[in-house]
Design a protein around this motif. Structure first.
Motif, PDB file in Angstrom:
ATOM      1  N   PRO A  82       0.825  -1.202   0.000  1.00  0.00           N
ATOM      2  CA  PRO A  82       0.000   0.000   0.000  1.00  0.00           C
ATOM      3  C   PRO A  82       0.864   1.259   0.000  1.00  0.00           C
ATOM      4  CG  PRO A  82       0.291  -0.730   2.245  1.00  0.00           C
ATOM      5  CD  PRO A  82       1.183  -1.597   1.380  1.00  0.00           C
ATOM      6  N   ARG A  83       0.264   2.346  -0.386  1.00  0.00           N
ATOM      7  CA  ARG A  83       0.929   3.643  -0.194  1.00  0.00           C
ATOM      8  C   ARG A  83       0.848   4.007   1.286  1.00  0.00           C
ATOM      9  NH1 ARG A  83       0.517   9.269  -3.542  1.00  0.00           N
ATOM     10  NH2 ARG A  83       1.414  10.594  -1.930  1.00  0.00           N
ATOM     11  N   TYR A  84       1.970   4.473   1.856  1.00  0.00           N
ATOM     12  CA  TYR A  84       1.977   4.804   3.289  1.00  0.00           C
ATOM     13  C   TYR A  84       3.120   5.756   3.580  1.00  0.00           C
ATOM     14  CZ  TYR A  84       1.918   4.044   8.397  1.00  0.00           C
ATOM     15  OH  TYR A  84       1.843   4.204   9.767  1.00  0.00           O
ATOM     16  N   SER A  85       2.800   6.848   4.255  1.00  0.00           N
ATOM     17  CA  SER A  85       3.816   7.818   4.671  1.00  0.00           C
ATOM     18  C   SER A  85       3.226   8.679   5.788  1.00  0.00           C
ATOM     19  CB  SER A  85       4.215   8.721   3.502  1.00  0.00           C
ATOM     20  OG  SER A  85       3.176   9.665   3.221  1.00  0.00           O
ATOM     21  N   MET A  86       4.015   9.579   6.314  1.00  0.00           N
ATOM     22  CA  MET A  86       3.526  10.522   7.324  1.00  0.00           C
ATOM     23  C   MET A  86       2.325  11.317   6.810  1.00  0.00           C
ATOM     24  SD  MET A  86       6.961  12.157   8.959  1.00  0.00           S
ATOM     25  CE  MET A  86       7.967  11.272  10.154  1.00  0.00           C
ATOM     26  N   PHE A  87       2.290  11.587   5.512  1.00  0.00           N
ATOM     27  CA  PHE A  87       1.215  12.382   4.932  1.00  0.00           C
ATOM     28  C   PHE A  87       0.057  11.537   4.398  1.00  0.00           C
ATOM     29  CE2 PHE A  87       4.322  16.037   4.147  1.00  0.00           C
ATOM     30  CZ  PHE A  87       3.802  16.783   5.184  1.00  0.00           C
ATOM     31  N   ASP A  88       0.204  10.240   4.385  1.00  0.00           N
ATOM     32  CA  ASP A  88      -0.851   9.372   3.861  1.00  0.00           C
ATOM     33  C   ASP A  88      -0.938   8.132   4.751  1.00  0.00           C
ATOM     34  OD1 ASP A  88      -2.674   7.865   2.483  1.00  0.00           O
ATOM     35  OD2 ASP A  88      -1.782   8.215   0.516  1.00  0.00           O
ATOM     36  N   ARG A  89      -1.818   8.189   5.752  1.00  0.00           N
ATOM     37  CA  ARG A  89      -1.867   7.168   6.796  1.00  0.00           C
ATOM     38  C   ARG A  89      -3.103   6.287   6.692  1.00  0.00           C
ATOM     39  NH1 ARG A  89       0.153  10.364  12.230  1.00  0.00           N
ATOM     40  NH2 ARG A  89      -0.095   8.231  13.063  1.00  0.00           N
ATOM     41  N   TRP A  90      -3.651   6.147   5.488  1.00  0.00           N
ATOM     42  CA  TRP A  90      -4.926   5.451   5.326  1.00  0.00           C
ATOM     43  C   TRP A  90      -4.875   4.004   5.804  1.00  0.00           C
ATOM     44  CZ3 TRP A  90      -6.182   1.176   2.301  1.00  0.00           C
ATOM     45  CH2 TRP A  90      -5.197   0.729   1.410  1.00  0.00           C
ATOM     46  N   ILE A  91      -3.720   3.375   5.747  1.00  0.00           N
ATOM     47  CA  ILE A  91      -3.666   1.956   6.108  1.00  0.00           C
ATOM     48  C   ILE A  91      -3.864   1.730   7.608  1.00  0.00           C
ATOM     49  CG2 ILE A  91      -2.123   1.503   4.185  1.00  0.00           C
ATOM     50  CD1 ILE A  91       0.100   0.927   6.202  1.00  0.00           C
ATOM     51  N   ILE A 145       5.279  14.481  16.360  1.00  0.00           N
ATOM     52  CA  ILE A 145       5.021  14.252  14.937  1.00  0.00           C
ATOM     53  C   ILE A 145       3.524  14.299  14.646  1.00  0.00           C
ATOM     54  CG2 ILE A 145       5.109  12.497  13.094  1.00  0.00           C
ATOM     55  CD1 ILE A 145       7.874  11.701  14.244  1.00  0.00           C
ATOM     56  N   ASP A 146       2.727  13.649  15.485  1.00  0.00           N
ATOM     57  CA  ASP A 146       1.269  13.684  15.318  1.00  0.00           C
ATOM     58  C   ASP A 146       0.724  15.100  15.416  1.00  0.00           C
ATOM     59  OD1 ASP A 146       1.130  10.973  14.898  1.00  0.00           O
ATOM     60  OD2 ASP A 146       0.538  10.472  16.947  1.00  0.00           O
ATOM     61  N   GLU A 147       1.273  15.879  16.338  1.00  0.00           N
ATOM     62  CA  GLU A 147       0.838  17.281  16.491  1.00  0.00           C
ATOM     63  C   GLU A 147       1.163  18.085  15.242  1.00  0.00           C
ATOM     64  OE1 GLU A 147       2.461  19.052  19.985  1.00  0.00           O
ATOM     65  OE2 GLU A 147       1.634  17.527  21.328  1.00  0.00           O
ATOM     66  N   GLY A 204      -0.201  20.827  -5.262  1.00  0.00           N
ATOM     67  CA  GLY A 204      -0.386  20.072  -4.029  1.00  0.00           C
ATOM     68  C   GLY A 204       0.603  20.416  -2.933  1.00  0.00           C
ATOM     69  N   ILE A 205       1.676  21.117  -3.308  1.00  0.00           N
ATOM     70  CA  ILE A 205       2.681  21.499  -2.307  1.00  0.00           C
ATOM     71  C   ILE A 205       2.304  22.876  -1.765  1.00  0.00           C
ATOM     72  CG2 ILE A 205       5.137  21.832  -1.857  1.00  0.00           C
ATOM     73  CD1 ILE A 205       5.739  20.022  -4.192  1.00  0.00           C
ATOM     74  N   THR A 206       1.401  22.891  -0.826  1.00  0.00           N
ATOM     75  CA  THR A 206       0.872  24.129  -0.270  1.00  0.00           C
ATOM     76  C   THR A 206       1.796  24.688   0.811  1.00  0.00           C
ATOM     77  OG1 THR A 206      -0.358  22.904   1.396  1.00  0.00           O
ATOM     78  CG2 THR A 206      -1.475  23.318  -0.696  1.00  0.00           C
ATOM     79  N   ALA A 207       1.559  25.947   1.164  1.00  0.00           N
ATOM     80  CA  ALA A 207       2.329  26.573   2.241  1.00  0.00           C
ATOM     81  C   ALA A 207       2.124  25.827   3.550  1.00  0.00           C
ATOM     82  CB  ALA A 207       1.906  28.040   2.381  1.00  0.00           C
ATOM     83  N   GLU A 208       0.893  25.352   3.761  1.00  0.00           N
ATOM     84  CA  GLU A 208       0.582  24.594   4.975  1.00  0.00           C
ATOM     85  C   GLU A 208       1.401  23.303   5.037  1.00  0.00           C
ATOM     86  OE1 GLU A 208      -3.265  22.296   7.000  1.00  0.00           O
ATOM     87  OE2 GLU A 208      -3.477  23.353   5.100  1.00  0.00           O
ATOM     88  N   LYS A 209       1.493  22.624   3.901  1.00  0.00           N
ATOM     89  CA  LYS A 209       2.242  21.362   3.859  1.00  0.00           C
ATOM     90  C   LYS A 209       3.733  21.623   4.031  1.00  0.00           C
ATOM     91  CE  LYS A 209       0.415  17.822   1.706  1.00  0.00           C
ATOM     92  NZ  LYS A 209      -0.094  16.916   0.653  1.00  0.00           N
ATOM     93  N   LEU A 210       4.243  22.675   3.410  1.00  0.00           N
ATOM     94  CA  LEU A 210       5.666  23.004   3.540  1.00  0.00           C
ATOM     95  C   LEU A 210       6.013  23.400   4.973  1.00  0.00           C
ATOM     96  CD1 LEU A 210       6.406  24.948   0.242  1.00  0.00           C
ATOM     97  CD2 LEU A 210       7.196  22.670   0.882  1.00  0.00           C
ATOM     98  N   SER A 211       5.064  24.029   5.661  1.00  0.00           N
ATOM     99  CA  SER A 211       5.292  24.370   7.069  1.00  0.00           C
ATOM    100  C   SER A 211       5.460  23.106   7.902  1.00  0.00           C
ATOM    101  CB  SER A 211       4.122  25.205   7.598  1.00  0.00           C
ATOM    102  OG  SER A 211       4.259  25.447   8.985  1.00  0.00           O
ATOM    103  N   LYS A 212       4.637  22.098   7.615  1.00  0.00           N
ATOM    104  CA  LYS A 212       4.765  20.819   8.315  1.00  0.00           C
ATOM    105  C   LYS A 212       6.118  20.173   8.017  1.00  0.00           C
ATOM    106  CE  LYS A 212      -0.218  19.841   8.316  1.00  0.00           C
ATOM    107  NZ  LYS A 212      -1.296  18.940   7.876  1.00  0.00           N
ATOM    108  N   VAL A 213       6.531  20.245   6.760  1.00  0.00           N
ATOM    109  CA  VAL A 213       7.816  19.664   6.366  1.00  0.00           C
ATOM    110  C   VAL A 213       8.957  20.339   7.124  1.00  0.00           C
ATOM    111  CG1 VAL A 213       9.455  19.420   4.441  1.00  0.00           C
ATOM    112  CG2 VAL A 213       7.034  18.890   4.092  1.00  0.00           C
TER     113      VAL A 213
END
Length: 331
Positions: A194-203, A325-327, A255-264
């Motif tokens: 499956p696809r799985y990462s910090m940004f995609d936790r569907w599994i 990390i969750d926060e 898809g690479i938003t400012a919000e996502k880059l802030s998390k990175v």
């Protein structure tokens, strides 16, 4: 120059048992989705595969349509299996898949017995192999009965063309059905990809539980989110990146938003505190708790493989780090 594998290739790599099977997979496997096709440098592909094996990565993962052009990644590996890796075939796990579009007409994609059998026959010819270690149904087929797809996987094992079978992109409910069918046929499901990462936790919403309860392994693809969970995008979007050039179905410039880059950026700061790169921490996170058998990495150069393998030097997380990390991800 004749390739001779490093004598110490098994000293640093970590190997995990795949579900209830006897097969051990390296904690990091190498995917040949990008940068190993006919349009890419053969010598660079060769260097990456050699270095990966020297570092203990014994699993190379492909699909029938990897390239471009489709099929060329398997051809490239086939050439190297003959010239470089022939003495090491029994030390390697080679996997391939069928399910997405490969050729014209009604038999060139999805999950019919006709397509799956024909596709693996073609893959074996391209790679010059008698068998693959793992053959996957790459995606569920809404039009073909699941029983037909699973029966085809079972047949391929009984024909000796695959040692084990897997599925990819199946939901928890579909996976549960597939597991039961294959058990009834006498060919247990080895692994789910499956696809799985910090940004995609569907599994985490059911699939991991199904796999663990049934003794099925898992190998996560896109654990670095196509480069987003590396240092590549910390200073903006590089002009030659997949996101900038729309070369990825999973990552676009929009898809690479400012919000996502802030998390990175926040994740990168935590990685530095741990003495890791962001990529190393992201890989360690996917492997945390031992629920994932292997993380599937991609690479465009040898140095990326070397950096990723160093993630195995620090796999442990404190409860505080996991909470942080969750926060970060929930903001």
């Amino acid at each position: 120059m004749i390739y001779q594998a490093a004598n110490n290739r098994y000293q640093a790599m970590k190997y995990n048992r795949t579900g209830n099977s006897g097969l051990m997979l390296p904690a990091l496997s190498l995917g040949l989705w990008h940068n190993f096709g006919g349009v890419d440098s053969f010598e660079n592909s060769r260097s990456m595969l050699r270095r990966a094996f020297d570092l203990g990565i014994t699993h190379f993962d492909l699909a029938n349509n990897y390239g471009p052009p489709p099929g060329s990644s398997e051809k490239m590996l086939g050439a190297l299996m003959k010239s470089d890796f022939a003495p090491y075939r029994d030390e390697l796990v080679i996997s391939t898949k069928a399910g997405y579009y490969m050729w014209e007409g009604p038999y060139g994609e999805w999950g019919s017995k006709k397509y799956l059998i024909a596709s693996l026959d073609q893959s074996l010819k391209r790679m010059g192999l008698d068998y693959v270690d793992i053959f996957y149904s790459h995606r569920p087929d809404p039009s073909t009965p699941l029983a037909e797809t699973m029966a085809a996987l079972d047949l391929l094992v009984k024909q000796g063309k695959a040692l084990y079978v897997g599925i990819s992109n199946y939901s928890p409910e579909q996976s549960k059905e597939a597991i039961k069918m294959l058990n009834d046929l006498g060919t247990p499901l080895l692994i789910h990809q499956p696809r799985y990462s910090m940004f995609d936790r569907w599994i985490e919403n059911g699939l991991q539980d199904v796999l663990l309860e049934n003794g099925v392994g898992s190998i996560a693809f896109c654990p670095l989110e196509q480069g987003l969970l590396t240092n590549k995008y910390l200073s903006g979007i590089p002009v030659n990146s997949r996101a900038a050039n729309n070369h990825s179905p999973f990552l676009s410039e929009e898809g690479i938003t400012a919000e996502k880059l802030s998390k990175v950026e926040h994740l990168n700061s935590l990685a530095k505190e741990r003495g890791q790169s962001l990529a190393q921490m992201a890989l360690a996170w996917v492997l945390r708790h031992g629920k994932v058998t292997s993380a599937l990495i991609g690479a465009s150069r040898v140095s990326q493989i070397e950096e990723n393998v160093k993630a195995l030097e620090q796999l442990e997380f404190s409860d505080e780090e996991l909470m942080l990390i969750d926060e970060i991800l929930s903001k």
